[in-house]
Design an enzyme around this catalytic site. Structure first.
Site, PDB file in Angstrom:
ATOM      1  N   GLY A 222       2.154 -25.608   0.172  1.00 37.95           N
ATOM      2  CA  GLY A 222       1.217 -24.780   0.931  1.00 37.95           C
ATOM      3  C   GLY A 222       0.760 -25.493   2.184  1.00 37.95           C
ATOM      4  CB  SER A 223      -2.099 -24.840   4.395  1.00 37.71           C
ATOM      5  OG  SER A 223      -3.224 -25.020   3.570  1.00 37.71           O
ATOM      6  N   GLY A 227      -3.483 -28.992   0.887  1.00 40.81           N
ATOM      7  CA  GLY A 227      -2.813 -30.166   0.314  1.00 40.81           C
ATOM      8  C   GLY A 227      -3.746 -31.363   0.270  1.00 40.81           C
ATOM      9  CD  GLU A 244       7.613 -28.035   1.398  1.00 41.31           C
ATOM     10  OE1 GLU A 244       7.047 -28.202   2.514  1.00 41.31           O
ATOM     11  OE2 GLU A 244       8.136 -26.980   1.046  1.00 41.31           O
ATOM     12  CB  CYS A 278       7.544 -25.168   4.860  1.00 36.29           C
ATOM     13  SG  CYS A 278       8.818 -25.161   3.611  1.00 36.29           S
TER      14      CYS A 278
HETATM   15  P1  NDP Z   1      -2.963 -22.427   1.144  1.00 32.04           P
HETATM   16  O1  NDP Z   1      -1.969 -23.423   1.508  1.00 32.04           O
HETATM   17  O2  NDP Z   1      -4.331 -22.598   1.692  1.00 32.04           O
HETATM   18  O3  NDP Z   1      -3.025 -22.463  -0.426  1.00 32.04           O
HETATM   19  C1  NDP Z   1      -3.675 -21.517  -1.198  1.00 32.04           C
HETATM   20  C2  NDP Z   1      -3.454 -21.901  -2.638  1.00 32.04           C
HETATM   21  O4  NDP Z   1      -4.023 -23.167  -2.887  1.00 32.04           O
HETATM   22  C3  NDP Z   1      -4.028 -20.932  -3.615  1.00 32.04           C
HETATM   23  O5  NDP Z   1      -3.075 -20.827  -4.657  1.00 32.04           O
HETATM   24  C4  NDP Z   1      -5.264 -21.644  -4.129  1.00 32.04           C
HETATM   25  O6  NDP Z   1      -5.534 -21.346  -5.466  1.00 32.04           O
HETATM   26  C5  NDP Z   1      -4.883 -23.098  -4.011  1.00 32.04           C
HETATM   27  N1  NDP Z   1      -6.009 -23.987  -3.776  1.00 32.04           N
HETATM   28  C6  NDP Z   1      -6.997 -23.836  -2.889  1.00 32.04           C
HETATM   29  N2  NDP Z   1      -7.838 -24.903  -2.947  1.00 32.04           N
HETATM   30  C7  NDP Z   1      -7.340 -25.725  -3.897  1.00 32.04           C
HETATM   31  C8  NDP Z   1      -7.754 -26.974  -4.427  1.00 32.04           C
HETATM   32  N3  NDP Z   1      -8.853 -27.596  -3.991  1.00 32.04           N
HETATM   33  N4  NDP Z   1      -7.008 -27.527  -5.416  1.00 32.04           N
HETATM   34  C9  NDP Z   1      -5.915 -26.900  -5.861  1.00 32.04           C
HETATM   35  N5  NDP Z   1      -5.484 -25.724  -5.400  1.00 32.04           N
HETATM   36  C10 NDP Z   1      -6.192 -25.137  -4.421  1.00 32.04           C
HETATM   37  O7  NDP Z   1      -2.375 -20.987   1.371  1.00 32.04           O
HETATM   38  P2  NDP Z   1      -2.629 -19.833   2.390  1.00 32.04           P
HETATM   39  O8  NDP Z   1      -1.998 -18.652   1.811  1.00 32.04           O
HETATM   40  O9  NDP Z   1      -4.050 -19.728   2.768  1.00 32.04           O
HETATM   41  O10 NDP Z   1      -1.759 -20.304   3.648  1.00 32.04           O
HETATM   42  C11 NDP Z   1      -2.372 -20.875   4.753  1.00 32.04           C
HETATM   43  C12 NDP Z   1      -1.347 -21.567   5.618  1.00 32.04           C
HETATM   44  O11 NDP Z   1      -0.514 -22.395   4.810  1.00 32.04           O
HETATM   45  C13 NDP Z   1      -0.371 -20.657   6.325  1.00 32.04           C
HETATM   46  O12 NDP Z   1      -0.905 -20.191   7.507  1.00 32.04           O
HETATM   47  C14 NDP Z   1       0.817 -21.553   6.552  1.00 32.04           C
HETATM   48  O13 NDP Z   1       0.656 -22.276   7.739  1.00 32.04           O
HETATM   49  C15 NDP Z   1       0.756 -22.541   5.383  1.00 32.04           C
HETATM   50  N6  NDP Z   1       1.722 -22.255   4.328  1.00 32.04           N
HETATM   51  C16 NDP Z   1       2.690 -23.170   4.115  1.00 32.04           C
HETATM   52  C17 NDP Z   1       3.637 -22.937   3.159  1.00 32.04           C
HETATM   53  C18 NDP Z   1       4.739 -23.894   2.909  1.00 32.04           C
HETATM   54  O14 NDP Z   1       5.789 -23.481   2.428  1.00 32.04           O
HETATM   55  N7  NDP Z   1       4.557 -25.184   3.165  1.00 32.04           N
HETATM   56  C19 NDP Z   1       3.645 -21.720   2.363  1.00 32.04           C
HETATM   57  C20 NDP Z   1       2.534 -20.832   2.624  1.00 32.04           C
HETATM   58  C21 NDP Z   1       1.613 -21.118   3.575  1.00 32.04           C
HETATM   59  P3  NDP Z   1      -6.730 -20.356  -5.882  1.00 32.04           P
HETATM   60  O15 NDP Z   1      -6.524 -19.140  -5.053  1.00 32.04           O
HETATM   61  O16 NDP Z   1      -6.564 -20.108  -7.336  1.00 32.04           O
HETATM   62  O17 NDP Z   1      -7.966 -21.103  -5.562  1.00 32.04           O
END
Ligand code: NDP
Length: 468
Positions: A222-223, A227, A244, A278
């Site tokens: 994720g982001s 991360g 990642e 990504c």
């Molecule tokens: P995020 O990367 O912010 O992740 C959201 C996820 O993280 C949810 O599943 C959430 O779970 C979990 N999460 C949030 N806080 C925590 C924590 N403290 N500990 C563990 N888990 C946590 O996703 P977004 O959808 O908001 O995407 C934002 C940006 O991320 C995009 O604009 C893009 O730039 C990037 N991105 C990158 C990706 C990649 O492949 N590398 C894929 C997707 C997005 P819960 O909802 O249960 O709290």
């Protein structure tokens, strides 16, 4: 009410708790609903995983390989249903590099990974003693996965982990949980209860997973900001992590390319999955001698790519997956235009839906969001360059370091430039073309650890040495 896709806990469908709707980004209609899991559901899953771990971790490696190979077969048998569900909740078209491609990738990755093995190594065996190195499973792994390639990324988190003897609890993104929930349900036919479980959440479960004392490792895609939070959360009880995270991948086009020949490769490098990848190409540096010809050729491909509802067999590009991401891309394109970039095709959309025209801008420079930040969507900024050392310095000057590419008619020249680029993966005359036997991960803020192949499998283990 839309169809419910239950959690999978201890081998069974679990519908306990309130549900939330998952929206089809092509239509704005519900694609189905999932359970908003609470701490009690997580506790049940962790207890089941810890119970399952005792047997699963001590099974012969060949048994776990067989189970993974069976999962590949189950994915194949259910590919059509999974692809349709994925397209409905994610928006990506069935065709092109879309939902059928993603589910095909799941089968291929699972099948390849099932063939891998980590054998014990003898580091020393002489009159002074013997040293054996074993790779042992970590325990229960919490996998937190995103909405862009939800099923394939789920497979990347699950398969090496269980092959190495761990149990996995996966929490898919709230935007796209359904296909992962269904995938995990389908997998149950190949696995003992508790080895792979899936919990959906509409927000808040991720931090509870990083906090949970019964989870030994978090693997997160994720982001970068999230991360960083995962890392901080995991620090409390020294959980293992694999992260990642984002990329702002540069692609450097040399003056010796044939613009027509590279146009389609460049297009997919930039716009695979509508740019929501990504390791998509996110900063395009083109030498001044070929700049206009490359931009024209790229725009030609973009203008002819059919965009529409994911379930329409004619669509090759779908909508942006969610409103937040749509607004980010809109903001970055507007910012570049405001600061002097020129529009080649596409632009800032006016509509209320999530279909964003494939957008190409020239004159994009450092200081513009489209250059400096990850757009993660269907817009690419092109930057003209003249000096090779300067463009390499610019390419490397980023907090991210996931992927990069060099485009040239001269393979040796491109290969030499690849050595000067600081990124986890460097592609030549292609971009983002990951494969299951090539370790994939980022440097700098793009992440920690790698996925895929034997290196990725090692990430799912602890090292244990026996000295006699
Ligand atoms: P995020 O990367 O912010 O992740 C959201 C996820 O993280 C949810 O599943 C959430 O779970 C979990 N999460 C949030 N806080 C925590 C924590 N403290 N500990 C563990 N888990 C946590 O996703 P977004 O959808 O908001 O995407 C934002 C940006 O991320 C995009 O604009 C893009 O730039 C990037 N991105 C990158 C990706 C990649 O492949 N590398 C894929 C997707 C997005 P819960 O909802 O249960 O709290």
């Amino acid at each position: 009410m839309s169809k419910i896709y239950p959690n999978i806990i201890d081998g069974t469908r679990d519908e306990t708790g309130a549900t939330f709707d998952v929206i089809n980004p092509s239509t704005g209609e519900p694609a189905g609903c999932a359970v908003n899991s609470d701490g009690a559901a997580l506790d049940r899953a962790v207890a089941a995983a810890r119970k399952a771990f005792t047997d699963w971790s001590t099974k012969p490696w060949a048994d776990r390989q067989q189970a993974c190979a069976r999962i590949a077969q189950l994915i194949n048998e259910n590919a059509d249903e999974l692809a349709r569900l994925l397209s409905t909740e994610q928006g990506k078209p069935l065709n092109g590099v879309g939902a059928r491609f993603e589910i095909g990738g799941c089968e291929a990755w699972t099948g390849y990974t099932a063939s891998l093995e980590l054998k014990p190594e003898i580091l020393q065996d002489n009159e002074e003693g013997k040293v054996e190195l074993h790779r042992v499973p970590i325990g229960v792994i919490g996998a937190i996965t995103p909405w862009n390639w939800p099923v394939l990324i789920g497979i990347w988190h699950i398969i090496p982990a269980i092959l190495a003897g761990n149990c996995v609890i996966i929490k898919p993104s709230e935007n796209t949980p359904l296909s992962t929930l269904r995938l995990v349900e389908i997998m149950q036919d190949a696995l003992p209860p508790g080895v792979v479980q899936a919990l959906a959440s509409d927000g808040g479960l991720g931090p509870q997973m990083t906090d949970h004392p019964g989870i030994d490792k978090i693997s997160f895609t994720g982001s970068i900001p999230t991360g960083s939070k995962v890392m901080a959360g995991a620090a409390k009880d020294i959980k293992r992590i694999t992260l990642e995270l984002g990329g702002n991948d540069p692609g450097i086009v040399l003056p010796d390319v044939d613009p027509a020949a590279i146009a389609e490769g460049l297009f997919w490098g930039c716009f695979i999955n509508n740019g929501q990848t990504c390791a998509a190409l996110k900063r395009l540096y083109v030498h001044e001698d070929v700049h206009d010809a490359v931009v024209d050729a790229l725009a030609g491909v973009a203008k002819n790519m059919p965009m529409g509802d994911g379930l329409d067999e004619a669509s090759i590009i779908g909508p942006v997956q969610n409103r937040d991401q749509y607004n980010i891309v809109k903001d970055y394109v507007q910012d570049a235009l405001d600061k002097g970039a020129s529009l080649v095709t596409g632009g800032v959309p006016e509509g209320n839906d999530l279909f964003f025209p494939t957008t190409i801008l020239t004159g994009v420079e450092p200081g513009m969001k489209l250059h400096d930040l990850e757009q993660f969507g269907p817009a690419i900024g092109v930057t003209k360059w003249r000096d090779e050392d300067a463009v390499i310095a610019l390419a490397n000057d980023d907090k991210c370091g996931l992927g990069a590419s060099v485009w040239s008619g001269d393979a040796d020249k491109a290969r030499k430039l690849a050595d000067k680029i600081s990124a986890g993966s460097v592609w030549i005359n292609k971009h983002g073309m990951i494969q299951p036997n090539a370790p994939f991960g980022g440097v700098r803020q793009s992440g920690i650890g790698v996925q895929f192949g034997v290196e990725g499998l090692r990430e799912c283990t602890n090292v244990k040495t026996i000295l006699s």
